[in-house]
Design an enzyme around this catalytic site. Structure first.
Site, short mmCIF file in Angstrom:
data_model
loop_
_atom_site.label_atom_id
_atom_site.label_comp_id
_atom_site.label_asym_id
_atom_site.label_seq_id
_atom_site.Cartn_x
_atom_site.Cartn_y
_atom_site.Cartn_z
N LYS A 3 -3.34 13.41 -3.61
CA LYS A 3 -2.12 13.54 -4.41
C LYS A 3 -1.30 14.77 -3.98
O LYS A 3 -0.62 14.73 -2.99
CB LYS A 3 -2.48 13.58 -5.90
N ASP A 7 -11.79 16.76 -13.67
CA ASP A 7 -10.87 16.22 -12.69
C ASP A 7 -9.55 16.95 -12.90
O ASP A 7 -8.85 16.73 -13.89
CB ASP A 7 -10.71 14.71 -12.92
N ARG A 27 -21.33 15.72 11.45
CA ARG A 27 -21.39 15.36 10.02
C ARG A 27 -21.39 16.59 9.13
O ARG A 27 -21.08 16.50 7.94
CB ARG A 27 -22.60 14.47 9.75
N TYR A 32 -9.60 8.91 -15.67
CA TYR A 32 -9.14 8.03 -14.59
C TYR A 32 -10.03 6.79 -14.56
O TYR A 32 -11.26 6.89 -14.62
CB TYR A 32 -9.25 8.83 -13.29
C1 LIG Z 1 -5.80 9.24 -7.74
C2 LIG Z 1 -6.72 9.95 -8.61
C3 LIG Z 1 -8.04 10.16 -8.23
C4 LIG Z 1 -8.66 9.52 -7.02
O1 LIG Z 1 -8.17 9.87 -5.81
P1 LIG Z 1 -8.29 8.90 -4.55
O2 LIG Z 1 -8.13 9.81 -3.40
O3 LIG Z 1 -7.22 7.87 -4.72
O4 LIG Z 1 -9.66 8.27 -4.58
C5 LIG Z 1 -8.85 10.90 -9.07
N1 LIG Z 1 -8.39 11.39 -10.22
C6 LIG Z 1 -7.13 11.22 -10.62
C7 LIG Z 1 -6.69 11.81 -11.91
C8 LIG Z 1 -6.25 10.48 -9.84
O5 LIG Z 1 -5.02 10.23 -10.28
#
Ligand SMILES: *Cc1c(COP(=O)(O)O)cnc(C)c1O
Length: 392
Positions: free
Chosen positions: A203, A178, A52, A106
């Site tokens: 992404k 973010d 972990r 988001y």
């Molecule tokens: C997709 C996304 C996330 C979240 O990512 P996941 O891996 O799908 O949980 C966070 N912030 C932004 C801006 C996103 O487009």
């Protein structure tokens, strides 16, 4: 780009192989009881304890991400981008605190504030990040954190991150951002004043639409808190996924460069279409936020939006359904292009939509994630889809 190739390769394995082995392990074996007792005491990356706390594959990825983020002391990995956002917020907040959230964040970030955090006694206020006066006024004595995102999700507004992070600092609040859109390559968030930078590795870093993961990087103080909270939450990412993310990371620079170039060409092309009222693409000269983007960012990506002029939802669906190269789906940052219809009225509390100065009918929007297909093919696909829409 060079750092993308060299980062995260300091481990013992690096003398023998380019990539770290996929180190699958829950149990690590100790040579004797004394070593086992030592292992418990030393809670840091690179020290075997139990699965972990990670193993060399995950440590190599975290190390690479830290090296790519100027000002970061360490990086914590999470099982998704949302897990990174919520894990980071839980690390900095406690009951009674107030959290400011940029209104164009988001959607799941908003939901975490309105749901989970609220249940645990954290209040939130949504703020328009383009209105510095209102932003500053939204602070109270209990405001402990600010959750930023730039460009805004779906609507792509670019805010003045150094200014907002500066206000947060003056007020004694921790700033989180973010940074999934730009990644560390396009925007050095900590250098621009943010305390904690969050990236959905799902992404651009993964880049191939085949893994879910998130990361949060920070300087010394907040990194320790992030790590401690994540360990208490029991977060762990699989070594197979960490190896995929590392593989994706090595080519992220060339992918982003190509996607940005194509996105800019497509944004230009859309600007000239009668069916399009507004192109929301920070890289495009004349588009909202372009000046701040030019000032603060060193790169872009393939994700942007546009608003139809005086068309209804049915026309928008005809356009999207007629696309052959663009998939219809959530997520973005993969090698394949995607199109997504979106309506922002339900997910904004403070920022108007349609925007000031727009026609009342300019509300039906589409987000495009431009992938690695030939740009001319993508434009031809959009062209035939507009024709199909107009025929309907
Ligand atoms: C997709 C996304 C996330 C979240 O990512 P996941 O891996 O799908 O949980 C966070 N912030 C932004 C801006 C996103 O487009």
């Amino acid at each position: 780009m060079t750092r993308l190739v060299t980062s995260g390769r300091s481990g013992d394995f690096a003398e023998h192989v380019v990539n770290p082995p996929v180190w699958r392990a829950s149990t690590h074996l100790y040579p004797d009881c004394a070593a086992l007792r030592e292992g418990v005491k030393l809670n840091k990356d690179g020290n075997f304890f139990y699965g972990r706390r990670g193993a060399p594959t995950q440590w190599a990825l975290a190390e690479a991400l830290t090296e790519l983020e100027p000002g970061a002391e360490g990086t914590v990995l999470y099982p998704s981008g949302v897990a990174a956002i919520v894990g980071a917020l839980l690390a900095v907040l406690r009951a009674g605190d107030v959290l400011l959230v940029t209104d164009n964040a988001y959607d799941p970030t908003r939901n975490a504030a309105m749901g989970l955090l609220k249940r645990f006694g954290v209040e939130h206020r949504f703020v328009d990040p383009l209105d510095h006066g209102a932003f500053e006024e939204a602070f109270c004595e209990r405001t402990k954190a600010v959750m930023l995102e730039c460009p805004g999700s779906l609507t792509m507004e670019v805010c003045d991150i150094p200014a907002l992070a500066g206000i947060a600092r003056d007020k004694g609040a921790v700033s989180l951002i973010d940074n999934t859109w730009a990644t560390a390559l396009g925007f050095a968030a900590i250098k621009h004043g943010c305390d904690i930078v969050i990236t959905a590795l799902t992404k651009h870093v993964g880049g191939h639409s085949d893994l879910m993961m998130g990361a949060a990087s920070a300087g010394e103080r907040w990194y320790r808190r992030l790590r401690q909270t994540s360990q208490q939450l029991g977060h762990v990412v699989s070594p197979d996924d960490a190896a995929l993310a590392l593989r994706g990371l090595r080519t992220m620079g060339v992918r982003l460069k190509q996607e940005t170039e194509s996105a800019l060409a497509i944004a230009h092309w859309l600007e000239d279409r009668d069916e399009v009222a507004h192109v929301l693409c920070p890289m495009l000269p004349g588009s909202p936020g372009h000046d701040l983007w030019t000032r603060d960012f060193t790169g872009g990506c393939g994700l942007f939006s546009f608003v139809m002029s005086g068309r209804d939802d049915a026309a928008r669906c005809r356009l999207i359904d007629a696309l052959e190269l663009f998939g219809i789906g959530y997520s973005w940052g993969g090698f394949e292009s995607l199109a997504l219809p979106f309506d922002v009225e339900p997910v904004r509390s403070k920022m108007a939509w349609p925007k000031a100065g727009w026609g009342v009918e300019d509300r039906y929007a589409i987000r495009l994630s431009i992938g690695l297909e030939d740009c001319g093919d993508l434009i031809a696909d959009l062209d035939q889809a507009f024709a199909a829409m107009n025929q309907g």
